[in-house]
Design an enzyme around this catalytic site. Structure first.
Site, mmCIF file in Angstrom:
data_model
loop_
_atom_site.group_PDB
_atom_site.id
_atom_site.type_symbol
_atom_site.label_atom_id
_atom_site.label_comp_id
_atom_site.label_asym_id
_atom_site.label_seq_id
_atom_site.Cartn_x
_atom_site.Cartn_y
_atom_site.Cartn_z
ATOM 1 N N ASP A 1 0.867 -1.184 0.000
ATOM 2 C CA ASP A 1 0.000 0.000 0.000
ATOM 3 C C ASP A 1 0.899 1.228 0.000
ATOM 4 O OD1 ASP A 1 -2.458 1.495 0.238
ATOM 5 O OD2 ASP A 1 -1.838 1.931 2.283
ATOM 6 N N SER A 2 0.288 2.385 -0.245
ATOM 7 C CA SER A 2 1.054 3.631 -0.182
ATOM 8 C C SER A 2 1.518 3.913 1.246
ATOM 9 C CB SER A 2 0.189 4.776 -0.693
ATOM 10 O OG SER A 2 -1.037 4.813 0.009
ATOM 11 N N GLU B 1 -5.339 9.407 8.864
ATOM 12 C CA GLU B 1 -3.908 9.219 9.184
ATOM 13 C C GLU B 1 -3.552 9.893 10.510
ATOM 14 O OE1 GLU B 1 -0.794 8.323 7.255
ATOM 15 O OE2 GLU B 1 -2.075 6.982 6.099
ATOM 16 N N TYR C 1 -0.539 8.549 -2.448
ATOM 17 C CA TYR C 1 -0.548 8.347 -3.890
ATOM 18 C C TYR C 1 -1.753 9.057 -4.527
ATOM 19 C CZ TYR C 1 2.770 4.352 -3.549
ATOM 20 O OH TYR C 1 3.851 3.536 -3.356
ATOM 21 N N GLY C 2 -2.772 9.298 -3.710
ATOM 22 C CA GLY C 2 -4.083 9.723 -4.212
ATOM 23 C C GLY C 2 -4.123 11.054 -4.923
ATOM 24 N N CYS D 1 -11.184 3.112 -0.978
ATOM 25 C CA CYS D 1 -9.907 3.625 -0.460
ATOM 26 C C CYS D 1 -9.591 2.839 0.801
ATOM 27 C CB CYS D 1 -10.035 5.120 -0.144
ATOM 28 S SG CYS D 1 -8.583 5.796 0.683
ATOM 29 N N THR D 2 -8.305 2.508 0.952
ATOM 30 C CA THR D 2 -7.873 1.688 2.086
ATOM 31 C C THR D 2 -8.279 2.253 3.447
ATOM 32 O OG1 THR D 2 -5.799 2.889 1.848
ATOM 33 C CG2 THR D 2 -5.860 0.627 1.017
ATOM 34 N N HIS D 3 -8.355 3.564 3.530
ATOM 35 C CA HIS D 3 -8.579 4.189 4.844
ATOM 36 C C HIS D 3 -10.033 4.192 5.300
ATOM 37 C CE1 HIS D 3 -4.594 5.533 3.920
ATOM 38 N NE2 HIS D 3 -4.484 6.197 5.060
ATOM 39 N N CYS E 1 -3.733 -0.976 -2.183
ATOM 40 C CA CYS E 1 -4.024 0.434 -2.454
ATOM 41 C C CYS E 1 -4.956 0.559 -3.664
ATOM 42 C CB CYS E 1 -2.697 1.135 -2.742
ATOM 43 S SG CYS E 1 -2.872 2.872 -3.116
ATOM 44 N N ASN E 2 -6.072 1.249 -3.473
ATOM 45 C CA ASN E 2 -7.025 1.445 -4.568
ATOM 46 C C ASN E 2 -6.410 2.283 -5.681
ATOM 47 O OD1 ASN E 2 -10.154 0.761 -3.553
ATOM 48 N ND2 ASN E 2 -8.637 1.017 -1.955
ATOM 49 N N THR E 3 -5.650 3.300 -5.307
ATOM 50 C CA THR E 3 -5.049 4.200 -6.293
ATOM 51 C C THR E 3 -4.023 3.430 -7.138
ATOM 52 O OG1 THR E 3 -5.346 5.965 -4.664
ATOM 53 C CG2 THR E 3 -3.966 6.452 -6.561
HETATM 54 N N1 DGL Z 1 -3.996 3.798 -0.186
HETATM 55 C C1 DGL Z 1 -4.685 4.837 -0.922
HETATM 56 C C2 DGL Z 1 -5.899 4.226 -1.624
HETATM 57 O O1 DGL Z 1 -6.431 3.206 -1.248
HETATM 58 C C3 DGL Z 1 -5.113 5.967 -0.011
HETATM 59 C C4 DGL Z 1 -3.961 6.802 0.506
HETATM 60 C C5 DGL Z 1 -3.162 7.515 -0.571
HETATM 61 O O2 DGL Z 1 -3.655 8.495 -1.154
HETATM 62 O O3 DGL Z 1 -2.059 7.076 -0.814
HETATM 63 O O4 DGL Z 1 -6.340 4.790 -2.605
#
Ligand code: DGL
Length: 261
Positions: free
Chosen positions: A10-11, A152, A42-43, A184-186, A73-75
């Site tokens: 993940d990011s 975060e 990453y977003g 999104c992971t969060h 990570c979705n991004t």
């Molecule tokens: N992990 C990113 C996602 O799932 C969220 C955090 C980021 O922007 O890196 O898209």
């Protein structure tokens, strides 16, 4: 082969929500988690940069001899998976398609919403994946850039986070959506706030859970389930101490060691 670990990246911290679901569903598997904490988020980055990061993260985990790779990570799933599949000969499980399948299965009104980072929403990866399954589903895409930093910072129950959830979800009012995808992971960490805001008639679908199920299916299909000892290792590209502290909050369990990649 079966005893080799599954690599997850993940990011940063957020992918621990995916690791948590994998641990629940596949408790016998060894896992190696890489959080790119030096380069998060990453977003809000460009497609080229996200793709490059995804390839680099995958290379790091492949050097650790993993048997499968989970892009938590979705991004990174939205921008990096095609290049990763061209480059690496290993099963790669991403979160977009499993999430899309789960939200299509959850809707009755055929109107769904997808929440994600700016980059994930701009990629249109979720609407494309949803329409490939069922073209009649209409998708309302909502970028929620301020939710990741609030989470975060550990402001899970904070009034500011509640306010931003209200703000971002306001666009769903009157749209008839009966399912929302946490793209999104969060966001699973503020699932309660989202559920409270939307009410019981809207199903909240978590792509972390859907991706873990997809991983289980891939392991079964390839006869790759671990029957031996298991271990879970953590690597980060920035300060391990901060990750360890915040990660324990995310996972709600102790993390004994975090290594610097
Ligand atoms: N992990 C990113 C996602 O799932 C969220 C955090 C980021 O922007 O890196 O898209």
């Amino acid at each position: 082969m079966r005893e080799r670990a599954i690599g997850i990246f993940d990011s940063g911290l957020g992918g621990l929500t995916v690791l948590r679901e994998i641990e629940r569903l596949l408790p016998e598997e060894s896992l190696i988690y890489f959080g790119d904490t030096a380069r998060v988020p990453y977003g809000n980055k460009s497609a080229e940069t996200i793709e490059r990061y995804a390839l680099e993260n995958a290379s790091f985990l492949l050097e650790k001899n993993v048997k499968a790779l989970v892009v938590a990570c979705n991004t990174a799933s939205a921008y990096g998976v095609e290049a990763m599949r061209r480059t690496f000969q290993i099963p790669i499980i991403e979160v977009i398609n499993p999430g899309a399948e789960a939200v299509v299965a959850a809707t009755r009104t055929k109107r769904v919403a997808v929440l994600g980072t700016k980059a994930t929403i701009a990629s249109e990866a979720y609407p494309k994946a949803i329409h490939a399954i069922d073209p009649s589903v209409s998708v309302l895409s909502i970028a929620c850039p301020l939710l990741t930093p609030l989470i975060e910072e550990g402001m899970i129950e904070h009034a500011a986070t509640r306010l931003m959830v209200k703000e971002y979800l306001a666009g769903m009012k009157g749209e008839g959506c009966d399912a929302v995808l946490l793209g999104c992971t969060h966001y699973p960490l503020i699932r309660n706030l989202i559920e409270e805001e939307l009410g019981a008639h809207v199903a909240v679908v978590d792509s972390a859970i859907a991706a873990s199920r997809a991983l289980g299916e891939v392991l079964d299909a390839l006869d790759l389930r671990n029957g031996g000892e298991k271990r879970v290792d953590f690597f980060v590209s920035d300060d391990p101490t901060r990750f360890q502290r915040a990660g324990e909050g995310f996972l709600q369990r102790s993390i004994t060691e975090v290594n610097r990649a």
